[in-house]
Write an enzyme that holds these catalytic residues in place. Sequence first.
Site, PDB file in Angstrom:
ATOM      1  N   GLY A   1     -10.130   4.221  -6.326  1.00 32.01           N
ATOM      2  CA  GLY A   1      -8.731   3.731  -5.871  1.00 32.01           C
ATOM      3  C   GLY A   1      -7.815   4.164  -5.447  1.00 32.01           C
TER       4      GLY A   1
ATOM      5  N   ASP B   1       0.829  -1.033   0.274  1.00 34.11           N
ATOM      6  CA  ASP B   1      -0.201  -0.041  -0.247  1.00 34.11           C
ATOM      7  C   ASP B   1       0.806   1.330  -0.012  1.00 34.11           C
ATOM      8  OD1 ASP B   1      -2.272   2.142   0.506  1.00 34.11           O
ATOM      9  OD2 ASP B   1      -2.520   0.943   2.364  1.00 34.11           O
ATOM     10  N   ILE B   2       0.487   1.884  -0.930  1.00 29.79           N
ATOM     11  CA  ILE B   2       1.760   3.120  -0.970  1.00 29.79           C
ATOM     12  C   ILE B   2       1.227   4.591  -0.126  1.00 29.79           C
ATOM     13  CG2 ILE B   2      -0.094   5.030  -2.843  1.00 29.79           C
ATOM     14  CD1 ILE B   2       2.953   5.081  -4.614  1.00 29.79           C
TER      15      ILE B   2
ATOM     16  N   ASP C   1      -5.861   7.023  -5.216  1.00 27.71           N
ATOM     17  CA  ASP C   1      -6.635   8.503  -5.418  1.00 27.71           C
ATOM     18  C   ASP C   1      -7.480   8.308  -4.174  1.00 27.71           C
ATOM     19  OD1 ASP C   1      -6.347  11.599  -5.268  1.00 27.71           O
ATOM     20  OD2 ASP C   1      -7.997  11.328  -7.298  1.00 27.71           O
TER      21      ASP C   1
HETATM   22  N1  AR6 Z   1      -1.503   1.253  -2.801  1.00 31.53           N
HETATM   23  C1  AR6 Z   1      -0.906   1.131  -4.550  1.00 31.53           C
HETATM   24  N2  AR6 Z   1      -1.164   0.929  -5.308  1.00 31.53           N
HETATM   25  C2  AR6 Z   1      -3.003   0.747  -5.028  1.00 31.53           C
HETATM   26  C3  AR6 Z   1      -3.914   1.325  -4.092  1.00 31.53           C
HETATM   27  C4  AR6 Z   1      -2.692   1.080  -2.827  1.00 31.53           C
HETATM   28  N3  AR6 Z   1      -2.963   1.731  -1.953  1.00 31.53           N
HETATM   29  N4  AR6 Z   1      -5.123   1.349  -4.754  1.00 31.53           N
HETATM   30  C5  AR6 Z   1      -4.754   1.101  -5.530  1.00 31.53           C
HETATM   31  N5  AR6 Z   1      -3.621   0.580  -6.125  1.00 31.53           N
HETATM   32  P1  AR6 Z   1      -6.359   3.890 -10.222  1.00 31.53           P
HETATM   33  P2  AR6 Z   1      -5.516   4.828 -12.377  1.00 31.53           P
HETATM   34  C6  AR6 Z   1      -3.511   0.618  -7.197  1.00 31.53           C
HETATM   35  O1  AR6 Z   1      -7.415   3.291 -10.495  1.00 31.53           O
HETATM   36  O2  AR6 Z   1      -6.043   4.240 -13.185  1.00 31.53           O
HETATM   37  C7  AR6 Z   1      -9.410   7.687  -9.207  1.00 31.53           C
HETATM   38  O3  AR6 Z   1     -10.405   7.693  -8.957  1.00 31.53           O
HETATM   39  C8  AR6 Z   1      -4.776   0.276  -8.619  1.00 31.53           C
HETATM   40  O4  AR6 Z   1      -4.892  -1.343  -8.386  1.00 31.53           O
HETATM   41  O5  AR6 Z   1      -6.353   3.370  -8.121  1.00 31.53           O
HETATM   42  O6  AR6 Z   1      -4.631   6.083 -12.499  1.00 31.53           O
HETATM   43  C9  AR6 Z   1      -9.041   9.236  -9.653  1.00 31.53           C
HETATM   44  O7  AR6 Z   1      -9.515   9.797  -9.105  1.00 31.53           O
HETATM   45  C10 AR6 Z   1      -4.110  -0.130  -9.764  1.00 31.53           C
HETATM   46  O8  AR6 Z   1      -2.734  -1.358 -10.001  1.00 31.53           O
HETATM   47  O9  AR6 Z   1      -5.627   4.891 -10.940  1.00 31.53           O
HETATM   48  C11 AR6 Z   1      -9.240   8.730 -11.341  1.00 31.53           C
HETATM   49  O10 AR6 Z   1     -10.242   9.414 -11.483  1.00 31.53           O
HETATM   50  C12 AR6 Z   1      -2.855   1.579  -9.737  1.00 31.53           C
HETATM   51  O11 AR6 Z   1      -3.247   1.692  -8.660  1.00 31.53           O
HETATM   52  C13 AR6 Z   1      -8.384   8.245 -12.125  1.00 31.53           C
HETATM   53  O12 AR6 Z   1      -8.828   6.899 -10.117  1.00 31.53           O
HETATM   54  C14 AR6 Z   1      -3.597   2.666 -10.361  1.00 31.53           C
HETATM   55  O13 AR6 Z   1      -4.995   2.531 -10.353  1.00 31.53           O
HETATM   56  C15 AR6 Z   1      -7.315   7.442 -12.042  1.00 31.53           C
HETATM   57  O14 AR6 Z   1      -7.615   6.038 -12.513  1.00 31.53           O
END
Ligand code: AR6
Length: 181
Positions: A31, A9-10, A33
């Site tokens: 996600g 978890d980042i 964010d």
């Molecule tokens: N730590 C590390 N990686 C994570 C975590 C975490 N705590 N949580 C999720 N991931 P995403 P995107 C991973 O959807 O595709 C948001 O609503 C996840 O499994 O977070 O760039 C924003 O506001 C995936 O592999 O980002 C935007 O609207 C990776 O992080 C939109 O999502 C990125 O997934 C951005 O979408």
Amino acid sequence: MRIEILRGDITTRRVDAIVNAANSSLLGGGGVDGAIHRAAGTELLEACRELRRTQLQDGLPVGDAAATPAFRLPARWVIHTVGPNRHAGQTDPALLASCFRQSLRVAAGLGARSIAFPAISAGIYGWDAGQVAEVAFDAVRSFSSSASASGAEDSPLELVEFVLFSEETTAVFRAVFNSSP
Ligand code: AR6
């Protein structure tokens, strides 16, 4: 610059800067964010609102990056970047490369020595994790070689972590890393 790949978890990483895969509004989302905003506290949202009011009235463009403090996180800064959204037809890898490059540039400008990236655009924005990994390593390596070509002291960055949430994405990043030149 050392590259490390880990599963986790980042929000828990004790590095100077963590990168948020945000959207142009900077006002939160799902996600990673959502996880970063929950862990950092409401001060982070306030800082993002302030950025919008002062410097980014039209939002943060795709491929760009901007920093805020990290408030309750162990990191010092959150660097927000906006990945291309494949579902909205944003399929140009140059936009994704720009996210990594601009985030590194912002981090170096802050004096960060370590930075952690998630798999930008590999979740809600629909990119293939393998392609994200290829673009990411390429961007980090070219940033590193251009920094050392222009004098090593230009960039204080020593460590770049990729912190992947699932076992599957971690395995993909490791495989791409091991097969890339
Ligand atoms: N730590 C590390 N990686 C994570 C975590 C975490 N705590 N949580 C999720 N991931 P995403 P995107 C991973 O959807 O595709 C948001 O609503 C996840 O499994 O977070 O760039 C924003 O506001 C995936 O592999 O980002 C935007 O609207 C990776 O992080 C939109 O999502 C990125 O997934 C951005 O979408």
